[in-house]
Scaffold this motif. Structure first.
Motif, PDB file in Angstrom:
ATOM      1  N   LEU A  20       3.415  23.179 -20.288  1.00  0.00           N
ATOM      2  CA  LEU A  20       3.428  23.898 -21.563  1.00  0.00           C
ATOM      3  C   LEU A  20       2.065  24.515 -21.831  1.00  0.00           C
ATOM      4  O   LEU A  20       1.039  23.963 -21.456  1.00  0.00           O
ATOM      5  N   HIS A  21       2.075  25.661 -22.487  1.00  0.00           N
ATOM      6  CA  HIS A  21       0.798  26.310 -22.809  1.00  0.00           C
ATOM      7  C   HIS A  21       0.686  26.575 -24.308  1.00  0.00           C
ATOM      8  O   HIS A  21       1.553  26.164 -25.088  1.00  0.00           O
ATOM      9  N   LEU A  22      -0.375  27.276 -24.688  1.00  0.00           N
ATOM     10  CA  LEU A  22      -0.655  27.499 -26.104  1.00  0.00           C
ATOM     11  C   LEU A  22       0.515  28.177 -26.823  1.00  0.00           C
ATOM     12  O   LEU A  22       0.796  27.867 -27.977  1.00  0.00           O
TER      13      LEU A  22
ATOM     14  N   HIS B 267       3.621  27.758 -26.223  1.00  0.00           N
ATOM     15  CA  HIS B 267       4.577  26.696 -26.528  1.00  0.00           C
ATOM     16  C   HIS B 267       4.112  25.867 -27.720  1.00  0.00           C
ATOM     17  O   HIS B 267       4.917  25.370 -28.491  1.00  0.00           O
ATOM     18  N   ILE B 268       2.810  25.718 -27.839  1.00  0.00           N
ATOM     19  CA  ILE B 268       2.301  24.929 -28.964  1.00  0.00           C
ATOM     20  C   ILE B 268       2.698  25.601 -30.278  1.00  0.00           C
ATOM     21  O   ILE B 268       3.185  24.951 -31.205  1.00  0.00           O
ATOM     22  N   ARG B 269       2.516  26.906 -30.348  1.00  0.00           N
ATOM     23  CA  ARG B 269       2.909  27.602 -31.571  1.00  0.00           C
ATOM     24  C   ARG B 269       4.399  27.403 -31.820  1.00  0.00           C
ATOM     25  O   ARG B 269       4.833  27.107 -32.925  1.00  0.00           O
TER      26      ARG B 269
ATOM     27  N   THR C 153       3.729  15.415 -23.648  1.00  0.00           N
ATOM     28  CA  THR C 153       3.116  16.372 -24.575  1.00  0.00           C
ATOM     29  C   THR C 153       3.842  16.341 -25.916  1.00  0.00           C
ATOM     30  O   THR C 153       3.204  16.383 -26.972  1.00  0.00           O
TER      31      THR C 153
ATOM     32  N   ASP D 211      -3.725  25.909 -21.279  1.00  0.00           N
ATOM     33  CA  ASP D 211      -2.783  24.800 -21.129  1.00  0.00           C
ATOM     34  C   ASP D 211      -2.765  23.918 -22.373  1.00  0.00           C
ATOM     35  O   ASP D 211      -3.803  23.630 -22.966  1.00  0.00           O
ATOM     36  N   ALA D 212      -1.566  23.495 -22.751  1.00  0.00           N
ATOM     37  CA  ALA D 212      -1.389  22.725 -23.988  1.00  0.00           C
ATOM     38  C   ALA D 212      -2.175  21.413 -23.958  1.00  0.00           C
ATOM     39  O   ALA D 212      -2.879  21.083 -24.909  1.00  0.00           O
ATOM     40  N   ASP D 213      -2.053  20.685 -22.864  1.00  0.00           N
ATOM     41  CA  ASP D 213      -2.750  19.398 -22.788  1.00  0.00           C
ATOM     42  C   ASP D 213      -4.256  19.591 -22.699  1.00  0.00           C
ATOM     43  O   ASP D 213      -5.025  18.847 -23.301  1.00  0.00           O
TER      44      ASP D 213
END
Length: 634
Positions: A138-140, A142-144, A295, A433-435
RNA sequence: GGAUCCAUCACCUAGCCUGGAUUGGGUGCUGGACUUCUAAUCCAGAUGUCGAGGGUUCAAAUCCCUCUGGAUCCA
């Protein structure tokens, strides 16, 4: 409690005119501008049409009606000032302060949702997010996606509706084969464990590996690809068919062509349920999914159900057949199934089944809509999906509509996050990257915590750093209007100062600190838990000790909280709440700097402590809706 | 070729749906405030013809039209 409505009632009484309804008055009563010393205002020009009179005259007349007698009857109105066509109303903060604080102390939760209109039946709402592909972490973006989906879910509950959060795993297709292909070639039976890597990152590594290999090989074939494209672009009569075929063959024979062939073969093997391919696929998908779940855990995301693409991607055909029977879809002679539209904002036609009988994304989406209906019997379905898919969803909703599905479909179309270098692209490694970003923020927060509290245990430091990091990230994402694209600049975005999550947490911690200091000095915190004390403190003669501008502003802000909640929740705009909380924290800090508390005389001290506690409760409640944790010390 | 969305200080952003008083925050910049409840803070200062033009209106950042520039989707 809603003084705006009460003001409208008063005005309606004064005007005594059937063409001016209370509802209309409520609409034209606006919050006064910040630089004007009033709470609410109306511009009497807005009444011009109804009263058929000049705005200035209307203002004068209404103003005249507010005799001292009239004001005495309505003590919540303190002053009415006239300024041209404007009537500026100032409310009696003491009365408001009393009501607001009593309610907050009773129960913040019910205070927060006190402005929702009561409905008989709660709605059943399905929210789908964040539907990742299982070939990369997951990336940024996906965070949104996740945070908006999550916040919407909480908002839905806040409005007393039932929410069902669902996810969709996109686990099949040629893009999934890419990381598999690279693993076969370079994996050497390594595992996330053997490499000590988070399992979805491990999978993502092979996805990038593939992309690198592909682009390297493509370079050698590029000349021929260019020629082919050039040849294809010519209009049919000038195209050299022999040349095209020759070029295609050359490309196919190149290493790039062989790679593409292998990839396709892999997909075919997957479709034919080849054991070897399926086993690998299952193994890698598990890795990806496990990583996602970790995550999700970090962000406290829980789904009621997760749909798996590989289980449903063939299932839309029944719906299509039904549609053909009903005459909604059309089967062409070559076997393809299409639907025709003649609406604006829609394409002329959309293919539902290809001529070779294979289905498309839209077919699967149709099935999923019905599947969700079966599972949750919803009356509203919210798709949290990026604005680049506006068209697809418009098409989907139109088809569902034609098929007679009785439910609201909402595309919560959020904006893309770009980098300074442009779009985020996993295959080029230009992703946040999200993490990683959580880790990076945690490290930064850790440094700040260490600076201030060097003697804390490492465990405690990490705990605090994590809360701060997540608050920072969450607030940063949520404070922007969801529909806007924005550019993420890591250097500027990872700040803890100014309009940030940590700023709000800091204000919160300061309130806690005041109470801590008060306890140390054996000052009884008045609100806890004997309610009699509160009513004593909130007596009018005590409340009249409030005189500072910050105090009035704070009361006004606390008063407007239920309104903010309604606006934010109904419009599905979390940023409205986020910005309110920042404003409240900001106003508190101003108050904090200009009004001492502990060294004040007991009466005023208690009052201010009570105000602080009210602010603390609202902050905590609001942050809770955004899933932001608080710290009592930072 | 068709469609959708966007344009606000040096930079980021809120306000636009539902028109109203000198547009609100933040960053950065300049200067000031830690022996007083945590300076991740506060206070003061400079910076805006709200992309351009037209229309509707007593009143337009906000509604309508055209243009320019950008993003995206469909063909």
């Amino acid at each position: 409690m809603d003084y705006k409505i009460r003001l409208a009632e008063v005005l309606s009484e004064i005007l005594n005119n059937s063409t001016v309804s209370i509802q209309f008055l409520t609409q034209i009563i606006k919050k006064a501008k910040k630089n004007i010393d009033a709470d609410f205002a109306i511009n009497c020009f807005a009444l011009k049409k109804n009263l058929k009179q000049d705005g200035l005259e209307i203002a004068k007349e209404i103003h005249k009606s507010f005799s001292s007698n009239f004001l005495n009857q309505n003590p919540f109105i303190q002053t009415v000032l006239i300024d041209g066509p404007y009537l500026n109303f100032k409310f009696n903060k003491i009365i408001i302060a009393n009501e607001v604080m009593v309610q907050i102390f009773k129960d913040v939760n019910s205070y927060a949702s006190s402005n929702f209109k009561k409905r008989e039946k709660p709605e059943r709402i399905v929210i789908e997010y964040p539907a990742p592909n299982t070939n990369k972490p997951l990336h940024l973006g996906h965070i949104r996606y996740m945070l908006l989906g999550q916040t919407l879910s909480i908002f839905t509950q806040c409005a007393k509706n039932e929410v069902f959060q669902v996810n969709l795993l996109n686990d099949r297709g040629i893009h999934i084969c890419k990381s598999m292909w690279a693993y076969v070639k370079y994996g050497e039976n390594k595992t996330p464990k053997s490499e000590n890597q988070k399992s979805d990152h491990f999978v993502g590594y092979y996805y990038i590996k593939f992309a690198q290999e592909e682009s390297r090989l493509k370079k050698y074939a590029q000349k021929n690809i260019n020629f082919l494209e050039y040849e294809l672009k010519k209009s049919p009569e000038y195209q050299n068919i022999d040349r095209i075929q020759e070029l295609r063959k050359t490309i196919d024979r190149s290493k790039y062509g062989i790679l593409q062939k292998e990839l396709k073969d892999m997909l075919i093997a997957w479709e034919e349920e080849d054991k070897k391919v399926r086993n690998l696929w299952r193994k890698m998908n598990d890795w990806a999914e496990n990583g996602f779940n970790q995550t999700f855990e970090t962000f406290k995301i829980h789904h009621d159900k997760t749909y798996i693409e590989s289980n449903i991607y063939k299932k839309g055909k029944k719906i299509v057949e039904n549609g053909i029977k009903k005459g909604i879809f059309e089967k062409l002679d070559d076997g393809a199934v299409i639907i025709n539209f003649n609406k604006k904002k829609l394409p002329k036609r959309k293919v539902l089944i290809r001529k070779d009988g294979t289905s498309l994304y839209i077919t699967q989406d149709l099935h999923l809509a019905y599947q969700k209906m079966e599972d949750f019997n919803y009356n509203k379905s919210i798709y949290v999906i990026g604005n680049e898919q506006d068209m697809q969803l418009r098409v989907l909703f139109e088809i569902l509509n034609k098929l007679g599905m009785k439910a609201d479909n909402i595309h919560y179309s959020y904006g893309m996050i770009n980098l300074i270098s442009g779009k985020m692209k996993s295959r080029e490694g230009t992703v946040v990257d999200a993490d990683d970003i959580v880790e990076e923020l945690k490290l930064l927060a850790m440094g700040e915590v260490k600076k201030r509290y060097s003697n804390l245990s490492k465990n405690e430091m990490e705990k605090r750093a994590m809360v701060i990091a997540l608050a920072s990230l969450r607030f940063f994402i949520i404070k922007y209007d969801y529909s806007r694209d924005f550019v993420f600049d890591p250097k500027k975005s990872l700040e803890f100062e100014g309009e940030t999550g940590p700023y709000i947490l800091y204000s919160y911690a300061r309130i806690c600190s005041i109470f801590k200091k008060a306890m140390e000095k054996n000052i009884k915190t008045p609100y806890d838990p004997i309610e009699d004390n509160i009513t004593e403190i909130l007596k009018i003669e005590n409340l009249s000790l409030l005189e500072n501008e910050h105090e009035f502003n704070l009361i006004e802000l606390l008063y407007s909280y239920p309104d903010i909640i309604v606006n934010s929740v109904k419009q599905m705009k979390p940023h409205v709440l986020a910005r309110y909380l920042y404003e409240l924290a900001q106003e508190f800090t101003g108050f904090y700097h200009s009004c001492p508390i502990i060294k004040e005389n007991p009466k005023l001290r208690n009052l201010r402590l009570l105000l602080c506690e009210s602010i603390r409760r609202v902050l905590k409640h609001g942050l809770g809706l955004l899933t932001i944790d608080v710290l009592t010390e930072m």
